[in-house]
Design a protein around this motif. Structure first.
Motif, PDB file in Angstrom:
ATOM      1  N   ASN A 116       0.838  -1.287  -0.263  1.00  0.00           N
ATOM      2  CA  ASN A 116       0.008   0.186  -0.080  1.00  0.00           C
ATOM      3  C   ASN A 116       0.906   1.295   0.259  1.00  0.00           C
ATOM      4  O   ASN A 116       0.325   2.387   0.284  1.00  0.00           O
ATOM      5  N   TYR A 117       2.111   1.342  -0.256  1.00  0.00           N
ATOM      6  CA  TYR A 117       2.934   2.353  -0.395  1.00  0.00           C
ATOM      7  C   TYR A 117       3.973   2.053  -1.360  1.00  0.00           C
ATOM      8  O   TYR A 117       4.367   0.913  -1.462  1.00  0.00           O
ATOM      9  N   GLN A 118       4.847   3.044  -1.741  1.00  0.00           N
ATOM     10  CA  GLN A 118       6.209   2.783  -2.207  1.00  0.00           C
ATOM     11  C   GLN A 118       7.084   4.162  -1.999  1.00  0.00           C
ATOM     12  O   GLN A 118       6.519   5.170  -1.927  1.00  0.00           O
ATOM     13  N   LEU A 119       8.319   4.130  -1.957  1.00  0.00           N
ATOM     14  CA  LEU A 119       9.372   4.837  -1.594  1.00  0.00           C
ATOM     15  C   LEU A 119      10.376   4.908  -2.740  1.00  0.00           C
ATOM     16  O   LEU A 119      10.905   3.802  -3.135  1.00  0.00           O
ATOM     17  N   GLY A 120      11.002   6.025  -3.241  1.00  0.00           N
ATOM     18  CA  GLY A 120      12.067   5.989  -4.146  1.00  0.00           C
ATOM     19  C   GLY A 120      12.978   7.139  -4.285  1.00  0.00           C
ATOM     20  O   GLY A 120      12.640   8.252  -3.460  1.00  0.00           O
ATOM     21  N   ALA A 121      14.025   6.961  -4.878  1.00  0.00           N
ATOM     22  CA  ALA A 121      15.016   8.099  -5.159  1.00  0.00           C
ATOM     23  C   ALA A 121      15.563   8.029  -6.553  1.00  0.00           C
ATOM     24  O   ALA A 121      16.017   6.952  -6.977  1.00  0.00           O
ATOM     25  N   THR A 122      15.923   9.113  -6.987  1.00  0.00           N
ATOM     26  CA  THR A 122      16.761   8.978  -8.369  1.00  0.00           C
ATOM     27  C   THR A 122      17.789  10.102  -8.106  1.00  0.00           C
ATOM     28  O   THR A 122      17.587  11.132  -7.881  1.00  0.00           O
ATOM     29  N   LEU A 123      19.082   9.624  -8.661  1.00  0.00           N
ATOM     30  CA  LEU A 123      20.261  10.648  -8.876  1.00  0.00           C
ATOM     31  C   LEU A 123      20.208  10.678 -10.248  1.00  0.00           C
ATOM     32  O   LEU A 123      20.820  10.065 -11.244  1.00  0.00           O
ATOM     33  N   ALA A 124      19.945  11.746 -10.846  1.00  0.00           N
ATOM     34  CA  ALA A 124      20.131  12.096 -12.169  1.00  0.00           C
ATOM     35  C   ALA A 124      21.506  12.789 -12.374  1.00  0.00           C
ATOM     36  O   ALA A 124      21.922  13.589 -11.874  1.00  0.00           O
ATOM     37  N   VAL A 127      13.587  12.502  -4.094  1.00  0.00           N
ATOM     38  CA  VAL A 127      13.163  11.575  -3.493  1.00  0.00           C
ATOM     39  C   VAL A 127      11.606  11.572  -3.688  1.00  0.00           C
ATOM     40  O   VAL A 127      10.943  12.666  -3.967  1.00  0.00           O
ATOM     41  N   GLU A 128      10.956  10.454  -3.707  1.00  0.00           N
ATOM     42  CA  GLU A 128       9.590  10.194  -3.936  1.00  0.00           C
ATOM     43  C   GLU A 128       8.842   9.320  -2.945  1.00  0.00           C
ATOM     44  O   GLU A 128       9.396   8.395  -2.403  1.00  0.00           O
ATOM     45  N   GLY A 129       7.437   9.499  -2.899  1.00  0.00           N
ATOM     46  CA  GLY A 129       6.742   8.445  -1.989  1.00  0.00           C
ATOM     47  C   GLY A 129       5.267   8.494  -2.649  1.00  0.00           C
ATOM     48  O   GLY A 129       4.808   9.615  -2.988  1.00  0.00           O
ATOM     49  N   ALA A 130       4.821   7.494  -2.359  1.00  0.00           N
ATOM     50  CA  ALA A 130       3.140   7.506  -2.759  1.00  0.00           C
ATOM     51  C   ALA A 130       2.576   6.484  -1.788  1.00  0.00           C
ATOM     52  O   ALA A 130       2.940   5.501  -1.259  1.00  0.00           O
ATOM     53  N   TRP A 131       1.126   6.727  -1.536  1.00  0.00           N
ATOM     54  CA  TRP A 131       0.436   5.888  -0.518  1.00  0.00           C
ATOM     55  C   TRP A 131      -0.730   5.616  -1.185  1.00  0.00           C
ATOM     56  O   TRP A 131      -1.394   6.372  -2.082  1.00  0.00           O
ATOM     57  N   PHE A 132      -1.093   4.130  -1.399  1.00  0.00           N
ATOM     58  CA  PHE A 132      -2.307   3.700  -1.738  1.00  0.00           C
ATOM     59  C   PHE A 132      -3.286   3.324  -0.888  1.00  0.00           C
ATOM     60  O   PHE A 132      -3.063   2.230  -0.063  1.00  0.00           O
ATOM     61  N   PRO A 133      -4.477   3.859  -0.669  1.00  0.00           N
ATOM     62  CA  PRO A 133      -5.232   3.681   0.551  1.00  0.00           C
ATOM     63  C   PRO A 133      -6.120   2.436   0.493  1.00  0.00           C
ATOM     64  O   PRO A 133      -6.417   1.876   1.305  1.00  0.00           O
ATOM     65  N   PHE A 134      -6.339   1.891  -0.711  1.00  0.00           N
ATOM     66  CA  PHE A 134      -7.084   0.637  -0.975  1.00  0.00           C
ATOM     67  C   PHE A 134      -5.991  -0.246  -1.598  1.00  0.00           C
ATOM     68  O   PHE A 134      -5.355  -0.130  -2.468  1.00  0.00           O
ATOM     69  N   ALA A 135      -6.529  -1.695  -1.418  1.00  0.00           N
ATOM     70  CA  ALA A 135      -5.613  -2.854  -2.005  1.00  0.00           C
ATOM     71  C   ALA A 135      -5.756  -2.821  -3.339  1.00  0.00           C
ATOM     72  O   ALA A 135      -4.788  -3.309  -3.938  1.00  0.00           O
ATOM     73  N   GLY A 147      -2.550  13.745  -5.888  1.00  0.00           N
ATOM     74  CA  GLY A 147      -3.363  12.639  -5.734  1.00  0.00           C
ATOM     75  C   GLY A 147      -4.249  12.254  -7.035  1.00  0.00           C
ATOM     76  O   GLY A 147      -4.233  13.282  -7.852  1.00  0.00           O
ATOM     77  N   GLY A 148      -4.679  11.171  -7.301  1.00  0.00           N
ATOM     78  CA  GLY A 148      -5.512  10.782  -8.077  1.00  0.00           C
ATOM     79  C   GLY A 148      -5.974   9.524  -8.227  1.00  0.00           C
ATOM     80  O   GLY A 148      -5.827   8.564  -7.163  1.00  0.00           O
ATOM     81  N   TYR A 149      -6.948   9.185  -9.140  1.00  0.00           N
ATOM     82  CA  TYR A 149      -7.352   7.566  -9.301  1.00  0.00           C
ATOM     83  C   TYR A 149      -6.892   7.155 -10.571  1.00  0.00           C
ATOM     84  O   TYR A 149      -7.116   7.918 -11.507  1.00  0.00           O
ATOM     85  N   ILE A 150      -6.348   5.956 -10.593  1.00  0.00           N
ATOM     86  CA  ILE A 150      -5.826   5.431 -11.850  1.00  0.00           C
ATOM     87  C   ILE A 150      -6.714   4.371 -12.216  1.00  0.00           C
ATOM     88  O   ILE A 150      -6.818   3.163 -11.319  1.00  0.00           O
ATOM     89  N   PRO A 151      -7.428   4.285 -13.173  1.00  0.00           N
ATOM     90  CA  PRO A 151      -8.645   3.236 -13.585  1.00  0.00           C
ATOM     91  C   PRO A 151      -8.021   2.101 -14.148  1.00  0.00           C
ATOM     92  O   PRO A 151      -6.922   1.943 -14.596  1.00  0.00           O
TER      93      PRO A 151
END
Length: 435
Positions: free
Chosen positions: A268-276, A327-335, A365-369
């Motif tokens: 239900n979440y993801q974390l990331g980092a990018t060095l460009a 750095v980035e992060g995302a939370w997915f509140p539903f399964a 934030g958004g909804y991904i169909p």
């Protein structure tokens, strides 16, 4: 002098700089859903691989994805100077007159002297755009590869038209107003070819860690020129002058860039980092303001004007794509992971090709169909902590899981010829498929 507006000047600069209506390189306008999401590895969009090279490996399913057309993005930014174009148009008309008396000259100087200083600080118009080559980004993910391979090809450019101010002086012998004030145009065209590979490197009950690397070949054609307002002939079209000066003051160079990224994906979440730009690729601008005696006419005047402003502009410049950590992060509140709240932050400040600093914060934030019939939607807020320090809001939608449309605009506005406009705005549209 023919009637000229700075909006026309910006359009001419844009045409000179990116005839292909496109863009590449760091810290320029984002394209596709990234215009709303920011630098987040959003599921369901192939354009994520242009940011974090581990994003393709972290996608929800194997298969391949590609963009049919685009995404194509166009944007602008205006300096915080009300009626900039209208006032400069009036000044251009005045500089072309040779019948100005002593009293009128003083009124003109009183009117414009303070404005010129303001225009020198805040008077600018910036334009940029981006477009992917059709069918890119192309992302392939399967067991045979052991991960995900992606290819993206972009073309594009960016231009900034700004004002170099100098005091007005009355020449009583010729009944004219004189000034060294000039227009400074800086920009470039880009081509970017990137190949990335990402794969899982660690799997735990709580989630999976993905890592990726992206090798990019950049080819840049950078240009800058100074146009002396006093010496533009009234019979010449300023657009032609800009085009000629652009062609005469360009320099082409190329370099490879290296990006690395990691992405931790849990249920239900993801974390990331990018060095460009790990290796800091560099590109050279042409030298200006030198060997002016070898030139003649307007080109000599423009060369001398560049030398005159040598203490305010860099006459011999190299653009460095400095390393940038995001750095980035995302939370997915539903399964189902169809709803997402996300954010990204540039840890350090970097400059874009024309020298403007950027350090972005994005919250979205958004909804991904998961259905072809259900539209997707997203919204975001973005702030540049450096340079212009502008705040943006953005909205986007995905229709039939194919067509993406995103728009962004600033909360700050500026008056242009009596009407109020956002200081900056951008739009992006494209088509992409997933199988």
């Amino acid at each position: 002098m023919k009637p000229l507006r700075l909006s026309f000047l910006a359009g001419t600069a844009a045409f000179c700089v990116f005839a292909t209506q496109a863009q590449a390189g760091p810290d320029l306008i984002r394209s596709g859903p990234a215009l709303t999401y920011g630098n987040v590895s959003a599921p369901g969009t192939a354009t994520s691989v242009i940011g974090n090279p581990a994003a393709g490996s972290g996608a929800e399913r194997p298969g391949f994805r590609f963009a049919l057309i685009g995404p194509v993005a166009l944007g602008y930014e205006l300096g915080d100077a009300d009626d900039f174009s209208e006032e400069v148009e009036d000044l251009l008309d005045i500089l072309d007159r040779d019948d100005i008396g002593q009293g009128e000259a003083q009124d003109i100087i009183d009117r414009f002297q303070g404005l010129l200083r303001d225009f020198g600080k805040e008077g600018y118009i910036k334009v940029n755009g981006s477009a992917q080559v059709p069918f890119t980004p192309f992302v392939v993910s399967n067991e045979t590869l052991g991960g995900t391979v992606s290819l993206d090809i972009r073309y594009g450019g960016q231009a900034r038209v700004s004002f170099l101010d100098d005091p007005l002086v009355y020449n009583s012998d010729q009944d004219i107003i004189e000034t060294e004030s000039a227009v400074y145009v800086k920009g470039g065209r880009w081509r970017e070819v990137g190949v990335s590979y990402g794969r899982p490197v660690l799997e735990l009950p709580e989630g999976r860690l993905h890592a990726g690397v992206r090798l990019v070949h950049y080819e840049a054609e950078l240009s800058k020129t100074v146009i002396a307002l006093q010496d533009v002939d009234s019979d010449e079209d300023l657009g032609d002058v800009l085009s000629d000066e652009y062609d005469a003051n360009t320099r082409r160079s190329s370099a490879f860039g290296l990006d690395v990224g990691v992405l931790w994906v849990a249920s239900n979440y993801q974390l990331g980092a990018t060095l460009a730009n790990l290796n800091s690729p560099e590109f050279d601008y042409p030298r200006i303001g030198r060997s002016c005696d070898r030139l003649s006419g307007l080109r000599q005047a423009n060369c001398q004007s560049a030398a005159f402003f040598g203490d305010r502009i860099d006459l011999n410049e190299t653009y460095e794509m400095a390393p940038k950590l995001t750095v980035e992060g995302a939370w997915f509140p539903f399964a189902t992971r169809r709803w997402m709240l996300a954010g990204s932050l540039d840890v350090n400040e970097t400059n874009d090709p024309i020298g403007d600093p950027h350090r972005w914060l994005s919250v979205s934030g958004g909804y991904i169909p998961d259905s072809w019939l259900m539209p997707g939607f997203r919204a975001g807020f973005h702030r540049n902590f450096s340079g212009s320090e502008l705040n943006y809001v953005s909205l986007g939608t995905t229709l039939f899981r194919v067509f993406t449309l995103d728009v962004a605009w600033t909360l700050d506005s500026v008056d242009v010829d009596g009407d109020s406009y956002p200081r900056s705005a951008a739009v992006s549209a494209g088509l992409e498929l997933a199988f």
